[in-house]
Design an enzyme around this catalytic site. Structure first.
Site, PDB file in Angstrom:
ATOM      1  N   HIS A 184      30.735 -25.091  32.847  1.00 12.13           N
ATOM      2  CA  HIS A 184      31.544 -25.572  33.973  1.00 12.13           C
ATOM      3  C   HIS A 184      30.911 -26.771  34.674  1.00 12.13           C
ATOM      4  O   HIS A 184      31.248 -27.079  35.821  1.00 12.13           O
ATOM      5  CB  HIS A 184      31.832 -24.428  34.945  1.00 12.13           C
TER       6      HIS A 184
ATOM      7  N   ASP B  89      32.155 -19.895  44.899  1.00 12.56           N
ATOM      8  CA  ASP B  89      33.585 -19.631  45.130  1.00 12.56           C
ATOM      9  C   ASP B  89      34.252 -19.046  43.893  1.00 12.56           C
ATOM     10  O   ASP B  89      35.215 -18.291  43.988  1.00 12.56           O
ATOM     11  CB  ASP B  89      34.320 -20.927  45.483  1.00 12.56           C
TER      12      ASP B  89
ATOM     13  N   GLU C  69      33.741 -21.039  55.483  1.00 17.10           N
ATOM     14  CA  GLU C  69      33.999 -22.293  54.773  1.00 17.10           C
ATOM     15  C   GLU C  69      35.011 -23.100  55.590  1.00 17.10           C
ATOM     16  O   GLU C  69      35.324 -22.765  56.731  1.00 17.10           O
ATOM     17  CB  GLU C  69      34.514 -22.044  53.351  1.00 17.10           C
TER      18      GLU C  69
HETATM   19  P1  FAD Z   1      26.722 -24.873  32.606  1.00 16.12           P
HETATM   20  O1  FAD Z   1      27.667 -25.954  32.911  1.00 16.12           O
HETATM   21  O2  FAD Z   1      26.840 -24.212  31.316  1.00 16.12           O
HETATM   22  O3  FAD Z   1      25.239 -25.406  32.815  1.00 16.12           O
HETATM   23  C1  FAD Z   1      24.848 -26.050  33.998  1.00 16.12           C
HETATM   24  C2  FAD Z   1      23.400 -26.494  33.911  1.00 16.12           C
HETATM   25  O4  FAD Z   1      22.562 -25.357  33.868  1.00 16.12           O
HETATM   26  C3  FAD Z   1      23.076 -27.292  32.655  1.00 16.12           C
HETATM   27  O5  FAD Z   1      22.063 -28.195  32.975  1.00 16.12           O
HETATM   28  C4  FAD Z   1      22.579 -26.236  31.705  1.00 16.12           C
HETATM   29  O6  FAD Z   1      21.752 -26.753  30.693  1.00 16.12           O
HETATM   30  C5  FAD Z   1      21.834 -25.333  32.651  1.00 16.12           C
HETATM   31  N1  FAD Z   1      21.809 -23.949  32.220  1.00 16.12           N
HETATM   32  C6  FAD Z   1      22.850 -23.158  31.883  1.00 16.12           C
HETATM   33  N2  FAD Z   1      22.398 -21.920  31.604  1.00 16.12           N
HETATM   34  C7  FAD Z   1      21.069 -21.948  31.765  1.00 16.12           C
HETATM   35  C8  FAD Z   1      20.038 -20.981  31.612  1.00 16.12           C
HETATM   36  N3  FAD Z   1      20.292 -19.729  31.266  1.00 16.12           N
HETATM   37  N4  FAD Z   1      18.766 -21.357  31.858  1.00 16.12           N
HETATM   38  C9  FAD Z   1      18.466 -22.630  32.240  1.00 16.12           C
HETATM   39  N5  FAD Z   1      19.404 -23.578  32.380  1.00 16.12           N
HETATM   40  C10 FAD Z   1      20.683 -23.241  32.160  1.00 16.12           C
HETATM   41  N6  FAD Z   1      28.992 -24.277  42.339  1.00 16.12           N
HETATM   42  C11 FAD Z   1      28.572 -23.766  43.507  1.00 16.12           C
HETATM   43  O7  FAD Z   1      27.392 -23.834  43.813  1.00 16.12           O
HETATM   44  N7  FAD Z   1      29.448 -23.174  44.349  1.00 16.12           N
HETATM   45  C12 FAD Z   1      30.763 -23.013  44.043  1.00 16.12           C
HETATM   46  O8  FAD Z   1      31.516 -22.457  44.819  1.00 16.12           O
HETATM   47  C13 FAD Z   1      31.227 -23.511  42.812  1.00 16.12           C
HETATM   48  N8  FAD Z   1      32.506 -23.367  42.447  1.00 16.12           N
HETATM   49  C14 FAD Z   1      32.915 -23.841  41.236  1.00 16.12           C
HETATM   50  C15 FAD Z   1      34.237 -23.650  40.863  1.00 16.12           C
HETATM   51  C16 FAD Z   1      34.669 -24.095  39.630  1.00 16.12           C
HETATM   52  C17 FAD Z   1      36.099 -23.888  39.233  1.00 16.12           C
HETATM   53  C18 FAD Z   1      33.774 -24.777  38.774  1.00 16.12           C
HETATM   54  C19 FAD Z   1      34.238 -25.309  37.468  1.00 16.12           C
HETATM   55  C20 FAD Z   1      32.465 -24.981  39.151  1.00 16.12           C
HETATM   56  C21 FAD Z   1      32.014 -24.520  40.385  1.00 16.12           C
HETATM   57  N9  FAD Z   1      30.705 -24.684  40.805  1.00 16.12           N
HETATM   58  C22 FAD Z   1      30.285 -24.167  41.988  1.00 16.12           C
HETATM   59  C23 FAD Z   1      29.751 -25.475  40.027  1.00 16.12           C
HETATM   60  C24 FAD Z   1      28.903 -24.582  39.157  1.00 16.12           C
HETATM   61  O9  FAD Z   1      27.974 -23.845  39.916  1.00 16.12           O
HETATM   62  C25 FAD Z   1      28.080 -25.428  38.231  1.00 16.12           C
HETATM   63  O10 FAD Z   1      28.909 -26.266  37.503  1.00 16.12           O
HETATM   64  C26 FAD Z   1      27.278 -24.554  37.281  1.00 16.12           C
HETATM   65  O11 FAD Z   1      26.462 -25.374  36.532  1.00 16.12           O
HETATM   66  C27 FAD Z   1      28.234 -23.833  36.401  1.00 16.12           C
HETATM   67  O12 FAD Z   1      27.600 -22.812  35.708  1.00 16.12           O
HETATM   68  P2  FAD Z   1      27.796 -22.711  34.168  1.00 16.12           P
HETATM   69  O13 FAD Z   1      27.308 -21.379  33.831  1.00 16.12           O
HETATM   70  O14 FAD Z   1      29.144 -23.083  33.734  1.00 16.12           O
HETATM   71  O15 FAD Z   1      26.735 -23.815  33.780  1.00 16.12           O
END
Ligand code: FAD
Length: 520
Positions: free
Chosen positions: A92, A157, A268
């Site tokens: 994400h 969120d 919020e």
């Molecule tokens: P990814 O996109 O898969 O990875 C993000 C980063 O973390 C990359 O650098 C990846 O290499 C690294 N990573 C992933 N897994 C690991 C691991 N196990 N160990 C070490 N590094 C790792 N963020 C907020 O803070 N608050 C919110 O309310 C919020 N709402 C959101 C709502 C939506 C609809 C979306 C799409 C995103 C939102 N986000 C929010 C953002 C979200 O926290 C970040 O995009 C986060 O990176 C998403 O987590 P992911 O698991 O999809 O990570």
């Protein structure tokens, strides 16, 4: 079992040999047969942003932390390798942060999402916590912990994000003002470093790695397990929305609510730039909003959203608490609404918006999002900067504005906040680009506009820092980290000296063991 383990090991070796070979012979992942370890998947070069697509050479779907350790140990020892590795949680990210062009993407969702809940005894000392895989989703942890009447204290969120993904950034939402971000609510981690070492760390054990990894953008290690603090979960929440037509009064009331952590459990707020935005932000909020302010072209409204936990002990307690809060607020009379919802539905509210957007084909579209931490002193100027740079009547998506407190963040973590006073606003400009009305060129234009906003907002008079940052050059990254750059650099040199991890951020170029030196 034994066979599967050996098979996994052999496959990892083949991937490494193939990718590390000076004459690169991976033409297609299928060259290696049907093993799921080798196929690049459709998702490995896509993220929620849908702006950058960087195909890896291979994908690893680990079954255990040892698989990840094996891969990184080999890569670290390989003297001619240029291979990089990115962990992908739920993908994400917006700007390819979990992608690895020509490298290896580790799809963390393949790890067994074992969740173990430890509930403290009623009168006992200690705390309740969950041990959970780094690849598990927050929604899975919530579902499991609720079976014990418990839940994490701090949220995002949206719950379909991975534990490792949000802990690599911060993890913020309406509970952050009270409990700090998710990275302030972790007791222990298992991490595989860029050298392949699998280390258990905490604030008192291998603490430098623990703090480096939290908010560390996946640069220092891969989180394979996290121990997350839990608290008693309420049955329900009272969820309140109050509207404003004056920005100054809106932020003054938010500051008032921040000062009441004993009463308010979630806080919020968002800008309501047009009627469509109001309707889409109300999908999960089951109140009849027929009497909301009628929109005039020139008007922009603001909404404070807060919630109070309802443990269903005495029926009137929550009502009294809400009244105590709202009587001190200066919202636009009579525009205040409240609903009672289950705790799960409240936390899972964005999922309902997702479903609605999916049904209209508007979820899997480009998302040129911008998130900024803005100090209190700069928030009005930042709001004006946004308004000057965006046509609000056509804006699609939420614009969040809410306060958090810097003293709830541990300064030892790698997360970057403005170098200023305690009260900081998070501003999320969460724009969707419907391809029907916004072409690839239009998306690129929004990305350029966001870059301009980041540039202007980083100036001293606003003093903002980007959250979920994307920076165009090493110089920009140095400015982003400011006084913490040297610490970030030292941590990189210690835990991932060859810069194998986290290539998607574009901070550190990959280093060859006996080759050209880096320019960091
Ligand atoms: P990814 O996109 O898969 O990875 C993000 C980063 O973390 C990359 O650098 C990846 O290499 C690294 N990573 C992933 N897994 C690991 C691991 N196990 N160990 C070490 N590094 C790792 N963020 C907020 O803070 N608050 C919110 O309310 C919020 N709402 C959101 C709502 C939506 C609809 C979306 C799409 C995103 C939102 N986000 C929010 C953002 C979200 O926290 C970040 O995009 C986060 O990176 C998403 O987590 P992911 O698991 O999809 O990570």
């Amino acid at each position: 079992m034994e066979f599967a383990f050996i098979f996994t090991k052999i496959n990892i070796l083949i991937i490494i040999l193939a990718i590390c070979s000076p004459c690169k012979f991976i033409q297609s992942p299928m060259d290696f047969g049907s093993s799921s370890l080798l196929q690049t998947t459709n998702t490995s070069s896509i993220d929620f942003g849908r702006i950058i697509f960087s195909p890896p050479s291979a994908v690893l779907r680990p079954q255990s932390a040892d698989d990840i350790s094996l891969l990184l140990t080999f890569l670290y020892a390989s003297s001619f390798s240029k291979v990089t590795v990115a962990a992908r949680g739920a993908g994400h990210s917006i700007h390819a942060q979990s992608q690895a062009l020509d490298g290896i993407v580790i799809e963390m969702d393949s790890l067994p999402s074992d969740i173990h809940i430890h509930k403290k005894l009623d009168e006992g000392h200690g705390v309740s916590y969950a041990d959970v895989s780094g690849g598990a989703l927050w929604v899975e942890l919530l579902q499991e912990s609720l079976k014990f009447g418990l839940a994490p204290r701090s949220w995002t969120d949206y719950l379909y994000l991975s534990i490792g993904g949000t802990l690599s950034n911060g993890g913020i939402s309406g509970q952050t003002f009270k409990y700090g971000p998710q990275i302030s609510n972790v007791l222990e981690l298992d991490v595989v470093t860029g050298k392949g070492d699998l280390i258990t760390c905490s604030p008192t054990k291998s603490s430098e790695l623990f703090f480096a990894v939290l908010g560390g953008l996946g640069q220092f290690g891969i989180i394979t397990r996290a121990r997350i603090l839990l608290q008693d979960a309420p049955e329900k929440v009272k969820w309140v929305r109050a509207f404003y037509d004056d920005f100054d009064i809106f932020i003054k009331d938010q500051q008032l609510l921040v000062s009441m952590p004993d009463l308010v459990d979630y806080l919020e707020g968002f800008v309501v730039p047009n009627e469509e935005s109001l309707l889409s932000s109300s999908i999960a909020f089951p109140a009849h909003l027929h009497s909301v302010p009628s929109f005039h072209l020139s008007n922009v409204y603001y909404c404070i959203e807060f919630a109070v936990h309802d443990f269903q002990v005495e029926p009137s307690v929550v009502e009294q608490t809400v009244e105590k809060i709202t009587t001190q607020m200066s919202y636009l009379q009579p525009y205040i609404y409240s609903v009672d919802v289950s705790y799960f539905d409240f936390l899972n509210r964005v999922r309902m918006e997702e479903m609605s957007l999916r049904a209209r084909g508007l979820w899997e579209v480009p998302h040129p999002w911008l998130n900024m931490f803005v100090p209190k002193f700069g928030i009005k100027e930042f709001k004006d900067l946004l308004m000057d740079n965006m046509s609000l009547n056509q804006f699609k998506g939420p614009i969040l504005i809410y306060p958090i407190l810097k003293n709830k963040w541990d300064a030892n973590t790698s997360a970057v906040l403005p170098d200023t006073e305690d009260l900081i606003y998070i501003v999320g400009v969460l724009q969707s680009a419907d391809p029907a009305s916004c072409s690839a060129e239009c998306v690129a234009g929004i990305v350029r506009r966001n870059r301009r906003i980041v540039g202007a907002a980083s100036a001293e008079r606003i003093g903002a820092k980007q959250y979920l940052a994307q920076q165009p050059s090493l110089l920009h990254w140095r400015c982003h980290f400011g006084g913490h750059w040297n610490r970030f650099l030292a941590r990189k040199a210690r835990f991932d000296p060859l810069a194998i991890l986290g290539p998607g951020h574009g901070i550190f170029p990959r280093v060859r063991l006996h080759g050209v030196d880096s320019t960091w």
